[in-house]
Design a protein around this motif. Sequence first.
Motif, PDB file in Angstrom:
ATOM      1  N   PRO A  64      51.319  28.624  43.885  1.00 56.03           N
ATOM      2  CA  PRO A  64      52.311  27.554  43.753  1.00 56.03           C
ATOM      3  C   PRO A  64      53.676  28.140  43.356  1.00 56.03           C
ATOM      4  O   PRO A  64      53.766  29.188  42.720  1.00 56.03           O
ATOM      5  N   THR A  65      54.720  27.450  43.722  1.00 61.38           N
ATOM      6  CA  THR A  65      56.078  27.935  43.446  1.00 61.38           C
ATOM      7  C   THR A  65      56.323  28.115  41.952  1.00 61.38           C
ATOM      8  O   THR A  65      56.957  29.091  41.534  1.00 61.38           O
ATOM      9  N   ASP A  66      55.804  27.205  41.134  1.00 59.57           N
ATOM     10  CA  ASP A  66      56.002  27.326  39.681  1.00 59.57           C
ATOM     11  C   ASP A  66      55.384  28.609  39.139  1.00 59.57           C
ATOM     12  O   ASP A  66      55.971  29.273  38.277  1.00 59.57           O
ATOM     13  N   THR A  67      54.220  28.953  39.630  1.00 59.48           N
ATOM     14  CA  THR A  67      53.563  30.184  39.170  1.00 59.48           C
ATOM     15  C   THR A  67      54.375  31.406  39.583  1.00 59.48           C
ATOM     16  O   THR A  67      54.545  32.339  38.795  1.00 59.48           O
ATOM     17  N   PHE A  68      54.864  31.399  40.800  1.00 55.36           N
ATOM     18  CA  PHE A  68      55.676  32.524  41.265  1.00 55.36           C
ATOM     19  C   PHE A  68      56.907  32.706  40.387  1.00 55.36           C
ATOM     20  O   PHE A  68      57.215  33.811  39.943  1.00 55.36           O
ATOM     21  N   TRP A  69      57.634  31.618  40.125  1.00 55.06           N
ATOM     22  CA  TRP A  69      58.860  31.723  39.338  1.00 55.06           C
ATOM     23  C   TRP A  69      58.580  32.014  37.871  1.00 55.06           C
ATOM     24  O   TRP A  69      59.465  32.451  37.136  1.00 55.06           O
TER      25      TRP A  69
END
Length: 53
Positions: free
Chosen positions: A5-10
């Motif tokens: 997920p994008t949140d995990t990446f960021w």
Amino acid sequence: MFNLPTDTFWMFAPWPFFWMGLAIFLYIKLKKEDEAEERLTQNTNEGSSPIED
């Protein structure tokens, strides 16, 4: 990226940049302190004569 997920990446992406910035900052800071200490000891030792046995 990596199917995360994008949140995990960021959450993980900025950390290498943070640590590299901190490492560069500390390297420069400690290098300046070492050079200043070296100049101080060099100036202190100029006036003293070596002890001869």
